[in-house]
Design an enzyme around this catalytic site. Sequence first.
Site, PDB file in Angstrom:
ATOM      1  N   ARG A  73       0.851  -1.189   0.000  1.00  0.00           N
ATOM      2  CA  ARG A  73       0.000   0.000   0.000  1.00  0.00           C
ATOM      3  C   ARG A  73       0.886   1.239   0.000  1.00  0.00           C
ATOM      4  O   ARG A  73       2.102   1.132   0.151  1.00  0.00           O
ATOM      5  CB  ARG A  73      -0.918   0.005   1.220  1.00  0.00           C
ATOM      6  N   ASN A 132      -4.055   8.549   4.644  1.00  0.00           N
ATOM      7  CA  ASN A 132      -3.830   7.788   5.866  1.00  0.00           C
ATOM      8  C   ASN A 132      -2.352   7.785   6.203  1.00  0.00           C
ATOM      9  O   ASN A 132      -1.523   7.472   5.346  1.00  0.00           O
ATOM     10  CB  ASN A 132      -4.293   6.335   5.703  1.00  0.00           C
ATOM     11  N   GLU A 133      -2.031   8.166   7.430  1.00  0.00           N
ATOM     12  CA  GLU A 133      -0.637   8.147   7.880  1.00  0.00           C
ATOM     13  C   GLU A 133       0.307   8.579   6.756  1.00  0.00           C
ATOM     14  O   GLU A 133       1.180   7.806   6.320  1.00  0.00           O
ATOM     15  CB  GLU A 133      -0.247   6.770   8.408  1.00  0.00           C
ATOM     16  N   GLU A 145      -5.882   5.832  15.943  1.00  0.00           N
ATOM     17  CA  GLU A 145      -5.620   4.389  15.950  1.00  0.00           C
ATOM     18  C   GLU A 145      -4.752   4.019  17.132  1.00  0.00           C
ATOM     19  O   GLU A 145      -3.783   4.718  17.432  1.00  0.00           O
ATOM     20  CB  GLU A 145      -4.817   3.960  14.716  1.00  0.00           C
ATOM     21  N   TRP A 190       3.134  -6.384  12.975  1.00  0.00           N
ATOM     22  CA  TRP A 190       4.306  -5.936  12.213  1.00  0.00           C
ATOM     23  C   TRP A 190       5.579  -5.873  13.046  1.00  0.00           C
ATOM     24  O   TRP A 190       6.585  -5.370  12.586  1.00  0.00           O
ATOM     25  CB  TRP A 190       4.024  -4.583  11.557  1.00  0.00           C
ATOM     26  N   GLU A 199      -2.982  -8.044   7.461  1.00  0.00           N
ATOM     27  CA  GLU A 199      -3.231  -7.653   8.856  1.00  0.00           C
ATOM     28  C   GLU A 199      -4.202  -8.594   9.570  1.00  0.00           C
ATOM     29  O   GLU A 199      -4.809  -8.224  10.573  1.00  0.00           O
ATOM     30  CB  GLU A 199      -3.705  -6.204   8.894  1.00  0.00           C
ATOM     31  N   LYS A 200      -4.304  -9.822   9.059  1.00  0.00           N
ATOM     32  CA  LYS A 200      -5.280 -10.730   9.673  1.00  0.00           C
ATOM     33  C   LYS A 200      -4.889 -11.143  11.093  1.00  0.00           C
ATOM     34  O   LYS A 200      -5.740 -11.559  11.867  1.00  0.00           O
ATOM     35  CB  LYS A 200      -5.536 -11.951   8.790  1.00  0.00           C
ATOM     36  N   HIS A 230      -3.578  -8.957  13.194  1.00  0.00           N
ATOM     37  CA  HIS A 230      -3.601  -7.726  13.996  1.00  0.00           C
ATOM     38  C   HIS A 230      -4.904  -7.707  14.783  1.00  0.00           C
ATOM     39  O   HIS A 230      -5.979  -7.938  14.238  1.00  0.00           O
ATOM     40  CB  HIS A 230      -3.538  -6.526  13.047  1.00  0.00           C
TER      41      HIS A 230
HETATM   42  C1  GAL Z   1      -1.249   1.875  10.782  1.00  0.00           C
HETATM   43  C2  GAL Z   1      -2.207   2.006   9.626  1.00  0.00           C
HETATM   44  C3  GAL Z   1      -3.389   1.067   9.720  1.00  0.00           C
HETATM   45  C4  GAL Z   1      -2.912  -0.304  10.129  1.00  0.00           C
HETATM   46  C5  GAL Z   1      -2.171  -0.205  11.428  1.00  0.00           C
HETATM   47  C6  GAL Z   1      -1.708  -1.537  11.945  1.00  0.00           C
HETATM   48  O1  GAL Z   1       0.031   2.206  10.371  1.00  0.00           O
HETATM   49  O2  GAL Z   1      -2.701   3.315   9.523  1.00  0.00           O
HETATM   50  O3  GAL Z   1      -4.030   1.019   8.463  1.00  0.00           O
HETATM   51  O4  GAL Z   1      -2.081  -0.805   9.134  1.00  0.00           O
HETATM   52  O5  GAL Z   1      -1.047   0.605  11.259  1.00  0.00           O
HETATM   53  O6  GAL Z   1      -0.993  -1.407  13.149  1.00  0.00           O
END
Ligand code: GAL
Length: 678
Positions: free
Chosen positions: A119, A157-158, A315, A323, A363-364, A366
Amino acid sequence: MTAPQWLRRPAGAAPRISFGADYNPEQWPREVWLEDVRLMREADVDVVSVGIFSWAKIQPTADEWRFEWLDEVLDLLHANGIGVDLATATASPPPWLTARHPEILPVNAQGETVWPGGRQHWRPTSPVFRRYSLALVDRIATRYADHPALVAWHVSNELGCHNVYDYSDDAARAFRDWLRERYTTIDALNHAWGTAFWSQQYADFAEILPPRLAATHPNPTQQLDFKRFSDDALRAYLRAERDVLRRHTPDVPVTTNFMIMGETKGMNYAGWPADVDFVSNDHYVLPGPQAQDELSFSANLTGNIAGGRPWFLMEHSTSAVNWQPVNVSKKPGELVRDSLTHVAHGADAVCFFQWRQSAAGAEKYHSAMVPHAGPDSAVFRSVTRLGATLRDLAPVAGAVREKAPAAIVFDWESWWAAEADSHPTNRINYRQEALDWYSAFLNLGIRADVVPHGAPLGEYALVVAPMLHMLSAAAAKELRTYAEAGGHLVTTYFSGVVDEHDHIWLGGYPGALRDLLGIRVEEFAPLLDAEIVRLDNGLTGTTWSERVDTADDVSALARYTSGDLAGYPAVTRRVADAGSAAYVSTRLGTAGLTRVLGDLAAAAGLASDLPASVRGQVELVVRRNGDARYAFLINRTARPVTVAGVAGRPLLGRVAGGVVELEPRGVAVLHCAPTPAP
Ligand code: GAL
């Protein structure tokens, strides 16, 4: 019309701490949406961010637009009383766009293309990307300008999470324009970049490139300016989206989620609040002994970047992320404590990534508010408890952070400059040094604000500016004025060494602060990993040392006792008119700094806000709404802690006979401050 500084809400809506998540309904069939909104109501969710990664779903090909599903989602949310922070959906370009225009893909310093598949694979400076993305923003804004669910716009986003540094030809062109603007003449650039060194003198701006892969260290000022430029390029992109949104809806606030956390270093967020209507931040915990301190540090800095006004925690995670090398789950109490630590530092919205844990994709694993196990789970039960707790904290909504008596100065440019290559040591860790000082304040129970460099310091009794490496003459003068007017300044090794062009202040280190500190250092003596230096107060230093020569009016608070520096001062203090200026010449770490700071704070007349029995175990933060003060007592430990001598009516927790019992990792919130009982 000026946009409001907080979520647009129906007239008469009661103030509250908002609660919610990133909501990605495109990953689920419609039946699940119905369960989603039912559970959101159960958890008292009132705001969700929608559409962040929906570009491909909204515009599946260049000429097709599919909004019906999104209409339905927004209508459903609105019917259930849930507001929408609607994303512009530009964060991740769809495959048709990158296939048609591969020239929007970023290029790394090695000249390799960053391909689609993940992404955020777009160049912040690409005019082609901007044409398509702004067209999308325009479509979305046109369609949803009047939708009653819309409470705020969420740009991209970010920004810069994965694409802050792009070395493409687009970036090269934009970098040259940025340099022309900054320096006007090539002579001025040659001077700033010190190009007399290594035959680097430029005849024309057209010859300049980003600091791409080079035979050896690229020019340091070129690297520094590229960092400044890359930060500005992201902000210019943010403003471009924002301006489209403002044309359609001048009365809807625009935000974007910052990443003030851990090692995220590329964006100099001190300037970003000027480009949004309210500040939003994302934060993820980095496991380790200072995890909770780091969270508090980041939240504190976010609150101060936001000018003390409430901000939006866009968030964080209910439990593990996906990650890190090992993704630890949160311990009992952490989900709530993490959330409330952000609230303590000014967050008026607590949101998570994400609402429902993905079944597929990167991200499954997460965590989310609704985990794979479903609502019958400890995580969802904690989530609903948190929703109820935030309800109880409604009186805090809108309260501003109360100024602390002390401050830590944080400077992204010094971070960049201090950790550059070709330096005395590559073991410098700017943020860790700042965090260690913050932990020292927490250990002593003295409140400290983490403020961006350049913030007014006059009201702080004590200011620590750790490793303020890069100092302009004007900034150095401000520090001097602060100290001479009665402030107590503390700084450390590798501060005040270079000017804004990364040129050494000559005549002995730290050139910009030499007179104020009353010290002079001829040569740095960085330490090898296994080396330590001993001090006469029993502390040990690592990483850095140096021979400090002092003026007559300087006292040595501690001296080296080992090695070649034995007998020389390690920690100094000079009385400067009404105030003082102190210097720590080695890395002392949290425990050492707690000792040193204790002495310096006492000399500055600062006492702990907490009873001695809980000092170090509890963090105290205060928010204020007019005359009403809200004291947050946060248990930093995994043990129960009892705080005595407390006055106040609890919004959260129990006070009996002036005593608050904090559960392990628990938080209490009291209307009106605790009475200090030192
Ligand atoms: C952020 C991001 C989210 C998601 C999250 C996971 O960096 O904005 O979309 O990926 O991390 O921790």
